[in-house]
Design an enzyme around this catalytic site. Structure first.
Site, PDB file in Angstrom:
ATOM      1  CB  THR A  46     -32.992  53.745  21.397  1.00 44.65           C
ATOM      2  OG1 THR A  46     -33.988  52.738  21.580  1.00 44.65           O
ATOM      3  CG2 THR A  46     -33.419  54.648  20.270  1.00 44.65           C
ATOM      4  CD  GLU A 103     -34.176  58.157  19.292  1.00 41.56           C
ATOM      5  OE1 GLU A 103     -33.097  58.447  19.834  1.00 41.56           O
ATOM      6  OE2 GLU A 103     -35.098  57.569  19.881  1.00 41.56           O
ATOM      7  CE  LYS A 141     -48.888  67.779  37.354  1.00 43.70           C
ATOM      8  NZ  LYS A 141     -49.890  67.715  36.315  1.00 43.70           N
ATOM      9  CD1 TRP A 150     -44.725  70.689  35.628  1.00 40.80           C
ATOM     10  CD2 TRP A 150     -44.580  68.490  35.975  1.00 40.80           C
ATOM     11  NE1 TRP A 150     -45.653  70.076  34.823  1.00 40.80           N
ATOM     12  CE2 TRP A 150     -45.591  68.732  35.014  1.00 40.80           C
ATOM     13  CE3 TRP A 150     -44.318  67.166  36.345  1.00 40.80           C
ATOM     14  CZ2 TRP A 150     -46.325  67.710  34.419  1.00 40.80           C
ATOM     15  CZ3 TRP A 150     -45.057  66.144  35.749  1.00 40.80           C
ATOM     16  CH2 TRP A 150     -46.047  66.420  34.808  1.00 40.80           C
TER      17      TRP A 150
HETATM   18  P1  ADP Z   1     -31.896  55.870  25.429  1.00 39.49           P
HETATM   19  O1  ADP Z   1     -33.019  56.737  24.905  1.00 39.49           O
HETATM   20  O2  ADP Z   1     -32.209  54.450  25.362  1.00 39.49           O
HETATM   21  O3  ADP Z   1     -31.329  56.328  26.751  1.00 39.49           O
HETATM   22  P2  ADP Z   1     -29.990  57.386  23.955  1.00 39.49           P
HETATM   23  O4  ADP Z   1     -28.611  57.174  24.325  1.00 39.49           O
HETATM   24  O5  ADP Z   1     -30.326  57.683  22.574  1.00 39.49           O
HETATM   25  O6  ADP Z   1     -30.726  56.100  24.409  1.00 39.49           O
HETATM   26  O7  ADP Z   1     -30.510  58.510  24.948  1.00 39.49           O
HETATM   27  C1  ADP Z   1     -30.873  59.804  24.592  1.00 39.49           C
HETATM   28  C2  ADP Z   1     -31.344  60.508  25.823  1.00 39.49           C
HETATM   29  O8  ADP Z   1     -30.270  60.701  26.749  1.00 39.49           O
HETATM   30  C3  ADP Z   1     -31.885  61.881  25.595  1.00 39.49           C
HETATM   31  O9  ADP Z   1     -33.219  61.838  25.152  1.00 39.49           O
HETATM   32  C4  ADP Z   1     -31.760  62.497  26.988  1.00 39.49           C
HETATM   33  O10 ADP Z   1     -32.826  62.121  27.825  1.00 39.49           O
HETATM   34  C5  ADP Z   1     -30.506  61.860  27.521  1.00 39.49           C
HETATM   35  N1  ADP Z   1     -29.380  62.784  27.359  1.00 39.49           N
HETATM   36  C6  ADP Z   1     -28.453  62.812  26.397  1.00 39.49           C
HETATM   37  N2  ADP Z   1     -27.565  63.797  26.597  1.00 39.49           N
HETATM   38  C7  ADP Z   1     -27.944  64.441  27.724  1.00 39.49           C
HETATM   39  C8  ADP Z   1     -27.441  65.564  28.454  1.00 39.49           C
HETATM   40  N3  ADP Z   1     -26.354  66.215  28.082  1.00 39.49           N
HETATM   41  N4  ADP Z   1     -28.124  65.938  29.553  1.00 39.49           N
HETATM   42  C9  ADP Z   1     -29.224  65.284  29.968  1.00 39.49           C
HETATM   43  N5  ADP Z   1     -29.729  64.219  29.321  1.00 39.49           N
HETATM   44  C10 ADP Z   1     -29.108  63.801  28.211  1.00 39.49           C
END
Ligand code: ADP
Length: 540
Positions: A181, A327, A436, A441
């Protein structure tokens, strides 16, 4: 009674064989660092990927061994995407923007045996050289730099093998690729994709309502090949036989637009921050590029703002909003305006398109709020949980993270969202980014989206900052467009048309740029740290 169909393994070599045999004449164009294009075909790719597999086999790479790549988006990386898994080994794509400590950690944690690295990226390898142990370092002559003693040239490595590669019998559940990640919210964790997961992911990704990718497409993966397998695009493109255009290291707006125009790209993939720059370039010089076709733009990683979606539509670039994670390989949800919405007004349709969308086929999704699984009412927030054939069931060698899975086997994403009556998910925040205030929220994503619709605003990130009375209050960090002005009062008034007074940011800070993660997301951890001691009264 059991079905009577063949138990045929779903593996990447099947895609490689198909690409080589059926699509040999399809072109692959790959940009060098000097922006010149190298052109070859799927027939060349097929031969070279198999050569790489054979060379690795002769070099002693065994089933399950990890072979790391440290490379930009280009044709040789594409060869590695197939050549490494074809031997039964695991392709481990290294994130070239990681800090050196995290970089060494990831290599050691994965126990990578070999490294394939672009000559241009050798300085990065040098930084961790003493902390890691690769048996062999194979260097691609990408930028024409000299190859140091003790390392070998990728082309010589291939030339040392023959064309007699025979695929091992790979079980579809064996590991094919590994990706960590990007670590937006903590230390990187390893995800180990199986052949089966990647094949099924490719089938789902190609579907019309997802990327809608066919043999007739020309696809530009401008999303990093070190990040969630460039969203799986290289695998999907090879499966359908689409022409591929690799951008190399130049991802500035002008370079990407030149490539889209010149190669008549029909599908272009990049994160929203890249598209923000592209829209600004298009608005600045609307006559500079002449596009002969519309472009589909699958976008994920962070939420594209409504202003970005509307702005790009005007130039024939149509965002398809997706949500996903490393993931989830990464396709989780996809956003399409559905048939019963086709007569809705433009405003109503845009309100749908900013949502992250509904789950891809075979991905199951539910949201768990304070009182259990939330109703589909479009407003009750909770954490998104997913499961499916391309969702990780654990992290690589990281039992301390098993709490991220529920007892009944769903993955807890850490994203906070609500879901509407049609099953469209709307991400409100990451759990760690929630604001918060006085027990209520506030969604930073909604505030950011709206701020970026202001004509003077290029980028905006909203963070929570400690407050003596309200626990936390939102603070907006804003980058203005070149030559544009805006005052905090103006921005507040602009937001006040959409938000309740208590939801509005109490402070606006204007900066030259917002720090970003290795894959182009706003680095909110850094912002929260920077403004942790914000004095609300003094406004500084
Ligand atoms: P990291 O967790 O290190 O940022 P990832 O690239 O796997 O690596 O990130 C996944 C996260 O990116 C998701 O859990 C979400 O928070 C965010 N994300 C992915 N696509 C979107 C989207 N279309 N809109 C908002 N958030 C997104």
């Amino acid at each position: 009674m059991r079905g009577m169909m063949m138990d045929f393994p779903l593996t990447l070599p099947t895609i490689l064989e198909r690409a080589g045999k059926l699509f040999g004449k399809v072109e692959i164009a790959s940009r060098k660092p000097d922006r010149s294009l190298v052109r070859y075909t799927y027939a060349d790719f097929y031969r070279r990927a198999r050569r790489l597999a054979r060379a690795l086999e002769l070099a002693g790479v065994k089933r399950g061994d990890r072979v790391a790549t440290l490379m930009w988006n280009h044709a040789r990386h594409f060869e590695a995407y197939f050549g490494i898994p074809a031997t039964g080994a695991v392709l481990h794509t290294l994130n070239l923007r990681l800090h050196e400590d995290a970089f060494a950690y990831v290599i050691n944690h994965a126990q990578d045996r070999f490294l394939i690295v672009d000559d241009l990226l050798l300085p990065l390898y040098e930084k961790v050289r003493d902390k890691v142990k690769f048996e062999r370092v194979i260097v691609t002559p990408f930028g024409g730099a000299e190859i140091p003693a003790g390392m070998e040239n990728y082309e010589d490595f291939l030339a040392g093998a023959d064309d007699n590669f025979e695929y091992p019998q790979i079980d579809e559940n064996e590991a094919a690729a590994m990706c960590f990640t990007s670590g937006t919210t903590g230390f990187a964790k390893g995800v180990l994709y199986s052949h089966r997961a990647l094949v099924l992911h490719s089938l789902a990704e190609a579907t019309v309502d997802a990327f809608g990718m066919s043999q007739h497409d020309t696809v530009l993966p401008a999303c990093s090949m070190f990040h969630a397998n460039a969203w799986g695009v290289p695998f999907t493109a090879a499966m359908v036989g689409a022409k591929l255009v690799f951008p190399g290291p130049n991802l500035d707006a002008e370079s990407v637009l030149d490539l889209i125009e010149q190669e008549r790209v029909t599908i272009a993939c990049a994160v929203p921050t890249v598209w923000i720059g592209i829209l600004a370039a298009l608005e600045k010089s609307p006559q500079r590029w002449k596009f002969t076709n519309e472009v589909r733009v699958p976008v994920g990683g962070t939420a594209p703002s409504e202003a970005l979606i509307r702005g790009l539509d005007k130039f024939g670039f149509h965002i398809r909003h997706l949500w996903g994670m490393t993931e989830t390989a990464p396709l989780g949800t996809l956003c399409q305006v559905r048939s019963h919405m086709k007569d809705w007004s433009a405003d109503e349709q845009y309100a749908v398109r900013v949502k992250q969308g509904y789950p891809a086929p075979f991905v199951e999704l539910r949201i768990r709020g304070e009182n259990g699984i939330t109703p589909w009412d479009g407003e009750t927030p909770g954490e998104v949980e997913v499961r499916g054939p391309w969702v990780a069931r654990c992290y690589y060698n990281s039992p301390e993270d098993n709490h991220r899975w529920t007892e009944d086997g769903w993955f807890k994403t850490g994203d906070v969202a609500c879901i509407d009556e049609d099953g469209y998910v709307k991400i409100v925040d990451r759990a760690k980014d929630l604001i918060k205030s006085g027990g209520e929220w506030i969604s930073s994503v909604d505030l950011e989206n709206s701020l970026m619709a202001h004509p003077a605003v290029l980028e905006a990130a909203v963070i929570s900052v400690p407050h003596p009375k309200w626990d936390e209050r939102p603070l907006a960090v804003v980058v203005l467009k070149e030559g544009r002005q805006a005052t905090p009062e103006e921005l507040r008034a602009f937001l006040a048309t959409k938000f309740a007074k208590w939801q509005l940011p109490d402070a606006f800070v204007f900066v030259e740029q917002i720090p970003k993660t290795s894959v182009g997301k706003f680095l909110k951890i850094a912002l929260r740290k920077k403004y942790a001691n914000w004095n609300w009264q003094a406004g500084a």
